[in-house]
Design a protein around this motif. Structure first.
Motif, PDB file in Angstrom:
ATOM      1  N   UNK A 165      21.182  85.356  68.162  1.00  0.00           N
ATOM      2  CA  UNK A 165      22.548  85.664  67.746  1.00  0.00           C
ATOM      3  C   UNK A 165      23.002  85.041  66.437  1.00  0.00           C
ATOM      4  N   UNK A 166      22.297  84.056  65.897  1.00  0.00           N
ATOM      5  CA  UNK A 166      22.823  83.374  64.714  1.00  0.00           C
ATOM      6  C   UNK A 166      21.672  82.917  63.835  1.00  0.00           C
ATOM      7  N   UNK A 167      21.985  82.620  62.576  1.00  0.00           N
ATOM      8  CA  UNK A 167      20.964  82.105  61.661  1.00  0.00           C
ATOM      9  C   UNK A 167      20.606  80.676  62.043  1.00  0.00           C
ATOM     10  N   UNK A 168      19.377  80.277  61.723  1.00  0.00           N
ATOM     11  CA  UNK A 168      18.914  78.919  62.016  1.00  0.00           C
ATOM     12  C   UNK A 168      18.142  78.394  60.815  1.00  0.00           C
ATOM     13  N   UNK A 169      17.901  77.097  60.832  1.00  0.00           N
ATOM     14  CA  UNK A 169      17.016  76.442  59.862  1.00  0.00           C
ATOM     15  C   UNK A 169      15.910  75.755  60.659  1.00  0.00           C
ATOM     16  N   UNK A 170      14.660  76.056  60.310  1.00  0.00           N
ATOM     17  CA  UNK A 170      13.514  75.456  60.989  1.00  0.00           C
ATOM     18  C   UNK A 170      13.021  74.292  60.142  1.00  0.00           C
ATOM     19  N   UNK A 171      13.080  73.089  60.692  1.00  0.00           N
ATOM     20  CA  UNK A 171      12.647  71.871  59.996  1.00  0.00           C
ATOM     21  C   UNK A 171      11.415  71.291  60.694  1.00  0.00           C
ATOM     22  N   UNK A 172      10.454  70.830  59.898  1.00  0.00           N
ATOM     23  CA  UNK A 172       9.267  70.168  60.438  1.00  0.00           C
ATOM     24  C   UNK A 172       9.167  68.777  59.809  1.00  0.00           C
ATOM     25  N   UNK A 173       9.004  67.772  60.674  1.00  0.00           N
ATOM     26  CA  UNK A 173       8.906  66.386  60.221  1.00  0.00           C
ATOM     27  C   UNK A 173       7.550  65.826  60.624  1.00  0.00           C
ATOM     28  N   UNK A 174       6.954  65.004  59.762  1.00  0.00           N
ATOM     29  CA  UNK A 174       5.772  64.217  60.093  1.00  0.00           C
ATOM     30  C   UNK A 174       6.132  62.755  59.907  1.00  0.00           C
ATOM     31  N   UNK A 175       5.991  61.994  60.987  1.00  0.00           N
ATOM     32  CA  UNK A 175       6.366  60.568  60.966  1.00  0.00           C
ATOM     33  C   UNK A 175       7.785  60.392  60.447  1.00  0.00           C
ATOM     34  N   UNK A 196       0.864  73.311  56.744  1.00  0.00           N
ATOM     35  CA  UNK A 196      -0.387  72.670  56.336  1.00  0.00           C
ATOM     36  C   UNK A 196      -0.324  71.171  56.626  1.00  0.00           C
ATOM     37  N   UNK A 197      -1.230  70.691  57.491  1.00  0.00           N
ATOM     38  CA  UNK A 197      -1.299  69.264  57.825  1.00  0.00           C
ATOM     39  C   UNK A 197      -2.537  68.598  57.229  1.00  0.00           C
ATOM     40  N   UNK A 198      -3.146  69.234  56.207  1.00  0.00           N
ATOM     41  CA  UNK A 198      -4.395  68.704  55.654  1.00  0.00           C
ATOM     42  C   UNK A 198      -4.207  67.316  55.031  1.00  0.00           C
ATOM     43  N   UNK A 199      -2.995  66.994  54.644  1.00  0.00           N
ATOM     44  CA  UNK A 199      -2.731  65.668  54.067  1.00  0.00           C
ATOM     45  C   UNK A 199      -2.989  64.550  55.070  1.00  0.00           C
ATOM     46  N   UNK A 200      -2.984  64.902  56.373  1.00  0.00           N
ATOM     47  CA  UNK A 200      -3.132  63.891  57.413  1.00  0.00           C
ATOM     48  C   UNK A 200      -4.417  64.091  58.225  1.00  0.00           C
ATOM     49  N   UNK A 201      -5.429  64.704  57.625  1.00  0.00           N
ATOM     50  CA  UNK A 201      -6.684  64.942  58.343  1.00  0.00           C
ATOM     51  C   UNK A 201      -7.240  63.641  58.916  1.00  0.00           C
ATOM     52  N   UNK A 202      -7.597  63.687  60.200  1.00  0.00           N
ATOM     53  CA  UNK A 202      -8.193  62.528  60.851  1.00  0.00           C
ATOM     54  C   UNK A 202      -7.212  61.448  61.230  1.00  0.00           C
ATOM     55  N   UNK A 203      -5.927  61.653  60.959  1.00  0.00           N
ATOM     56  CA  UNK A 203      -4.924  60.633  61.259  1.00  0.00           C
ATOM     57  C   UNK A 203      -4.133  60.987  62.513  1.00  0.00           C
ATOM     58  N   UNK A 204      -3.617  59.959  63.175  1.00  0.00           N
ATOM     59  CA  UNK A 204      -2.699  60.153  64.296  1.00  0.00           C
ATOM     60  C   UNK A 204      -1.280  60.184  63.751  1.00  0.00           C
ATOM     61  N   UNK A 205      -0.565  61.250  64.038  1.00  0.00           N
ATOM     62  CA  UNK A 205       0.773  61.426  63.470  1.00  0.00           C
ATOM     63  C   UNK A 205       1.749  61.867  64.555  1.00  0.00           C
ATOM     64  N   UNK A 206       3.033  61.681  64.246  1.00  0.00           N
ATOM     65  CA  UNK A 206       4.104  62.196  65.099  1.00  0.00           C
ATOM     66  C   UNK A 206       4.734  63.395  64.402  1.00  0.00           C
ATOM     67  N   UNK A 207       4.786  64.518  65.099  1.00  0.00           N
ATOM     68  CA  UNK A 207       5.337  65.750  64.535  1.00  0.00           C
ATOM     69  C   UNK A 207       6.591  66.143  65.303  1.00  0.00           C
ATOM     70  N   UNK A 208       7.626  66.533  64.567  1.00  0.00           N
ATOM     71  CA  UNK A 208       8.858  67.034  65.175  1.00  0.00           C
ATOM     72  C   UNK A 208       9.169  68.405  64.592  1.00  0.00           C
ATOM     73  N   UNK A 209       9.395  69.371  65.477  1.00  0.00           N
ATOM     74  CA  UNK A 209       9.854  70.698  65.063  1.00  0.00           C
ATOM     75  C   UNK A 209      11.290  70.842  65.556  1.00  0.00           C
ATOM     76  N   UNK A 210      12.200  71.107  64.634  1.00  0.00           N
ATOM     77  CA  UNK A 210      13.629  71.150  64.948  1.00  0.00           C
ATOM     78  C   UNK A 210      14.210  72.498  64.546  1.00  0.00           C
ATOM     79  N   UNK A 211      14.947  73.117  65.454  1.00  0.00           N
ATOM     80  CA  UNK A 211      15.670  74.356  65.175  1.00  0.00           C
ATOM     81  C   UNK A 211      17.136  73.993  65.005  1.00  0.00           C
ATOM     82  N   UNK A 212      17.583  73.939  63.754  1.00  0.00           N
ATOM     83  CA  UNK A 212      18.956  73.567  63.443  1.00  0.00           C
ATOM     84  C   UNK A 212      19.841  74.805  63.541  1.00  0.00           C
ATOM     85  N   UNK A 213      20.824  74.761  64.420  1.00  0.00           N
ATOM     86  CA  UNK A 213      21.665  75.928  64.685  1.00  0.00           C
ATOM     87  C   UNK A 213      23.117  75.495  64.712  1.00  0.00           C
TER      88      UNK A 213
END
Length: 426
Positions: A165-175, A196-213
């Protein structure tokens, strides 16, 4: 080209698109490709030959692009659509395709909602794509956080989002650092995202996907979180695209005998083998739905008994309307109806099948269906309308069907026609 194929002791058959492995055979193919690249590609036959050489050389993605160009020039060619389907199917079954499912903690809870909506295909090298519907579990979380170790071979994060029903903004955070942000204005459509997560190849990271509405709108969803190796078919539903290309060939099992006899009589065995491959696949996939005999009609709309305008849907009751005519149910624009008092045994059925179409060819529309089984929370499904008859398959998982809601919305004035509703065991 025949010499290259003969070196590997393979048949010269356009239905076999898997790459050659013999080095001498590959060298012969490269020589053929040089010659073909100097030809006039306004002729589909040259493009068809080029696509076959590209596939045999292991470049199936270029082959798809070439065949897409050929079908644009000659959209009525059965062979071109058949071979585009073969190319997509070959790509889909490639051993190079690999995905890893992400099980995020906040998404492990059971979800009773699956949303069947059009899927927006990402642009890839001018490839041909059909209009597809995606049926994905709609996780209604607006924000998910998960930990992962980025594998050396799977550096692409992919997922799908939708807003009703409404526009959103999709945000992705690493650490906790924002690495990608994308505003979306399109509603009622699954959108594919690739990060693309190639910058963190072989690393343990925390990822957050946020739907801002805006506000407290809960009509947003996230689905299909995966890590992939970048293969096109980890993003595209190549199997469904291959199926759609074969459907464009407009052959059914009933046509098989006549077509095959004709081309064999003309001693065009290459065409005959291609047609045979097409028909055998169609019969296996049950594409020819008009001939299905296992459907049990449960509603044929001989009268309007048990049908009423939805009293809780918030529609303008003065303009919403329906009628039954000649055994069909007709719904006006922006109309939702309830089919109540059904109490139908569905324990041995896998799908509801609805035969329907829009009454006019102008404009586009969206049909919504809600299915109420065993007193459980309803499942909601969506379908793009077409002026051609469609067979809408809706999964049923329960013992008794108590009630259905069907609604339609067109962007121009039109009506929805429903011929019948059936149960299918398949």
């Amino acid at each position: 080209m025949e010499q290259a194929i003969a070196i590997e002791h393979r048949d010269y058959d356009y239905t076999s698109w898997y790459p050659l492995s013999n080095p001498l055979a590959k060298q012969k193919l490269e020589e053929v490709l040089v010659i073909l690249n100097q030809t006039d590609f306004s002729y589909p036959d040259f493009l068809r030959a080029k696509a076959f050489v590209e596939a045999l050389g292991g470049d199936i993605e270029s082959s798809i692009s070439t065949l897409s160009a050929a079908t644009a020039i000659s959209p009525d060619s059965l062979l071109l659509w058949n071979e585009l389907g073969v190319a997509y199917y070959t790509l889909d079954t490639s051993s190079a395709k690999s995905t890893m499912q992400i099980v995020a903690p906040t998404l492990t809870k059971d979800s009773t909602v699956r949303w069947l909506l059009p899927e927006k295909i990402p642009s890839l090298s001018h490839w041909w794509y059909p209009s597809l519907l995606g049926n994905y579990p709609a996780y209604l979380d607006k924000k998910v956080t998960f930990h992962l170790e980025v594998p050396l071979s799977h550096q692409w994060l992919t997922f799908k989002t939708v807003t009703l029903s409404d526009s959103i903004i999709v945000n992705v955070y690493v650490n906790n650092e924002l690495i990608a942000s994308k505003p979306l204005e399109e509603t009622m459509v699954w959108i594919n995202h690739v990060v693309d997560l190639s910058q963190w190849l072989g690393q343990s990271i925390q990822v957050t996907v946020e739907l801002s509405v805006k506000g407290n709108d809960n009509n947003v969803a996230l689905s299909e979180l995966k890590l992939t190796n970048g293969h096109p078919c980890t993003i595209l539903n190549c199997h469904a695209i291959a199926l759609a290309a074969w459907k464009k060939a407009r052959l059914s099992s009933k046509d098989f005998t006549t077509v095959l006899e004709t081309v064999e009589h003309e001693q065009n065995y290459e065409v005959a083998s291609s047609v045979k491959a097409l028909i055998e696949y169609q019969m296996k996939q049950h594409i020819d739905q008009d001939t299905r005999l296992d459907w049990q009609i449960i509603e044929s709309f001989a009268s309007d008994y048990g049908i009423q305008i939805c009293p809780w849907c918030g529609l303008d009751m003065n303009n919403a309307y329906f009628r039954t005519s000649n055994g069909m149910l007709e719904l006006g624009n922006h109309t939702a109806v309830v089919l109540g008092g059904l109490n139908i045994n569905t324990s041995e059925s896998k799908h509801l099948v609805i035969r329907l179409r829009s009454k006019h060819s102008v404009g586009t529309g969206l049909v919504t269906a809600e299915v109420y089984l065993d007193g459980k929370p309803f499942e909601r499904y969506f379908l793009d309308t077409s002026s051609e008859w469609q067979y809408w398959h809706i999964p049923v998982d329960g013992a008794r069907l108590h009630m259905m809601l069907i609604a339609v919305r067109f962007d121009q004035n039109s009506e929805l026609e429903i011929d019948w509703i059936a149960l299918s065991k398949n």
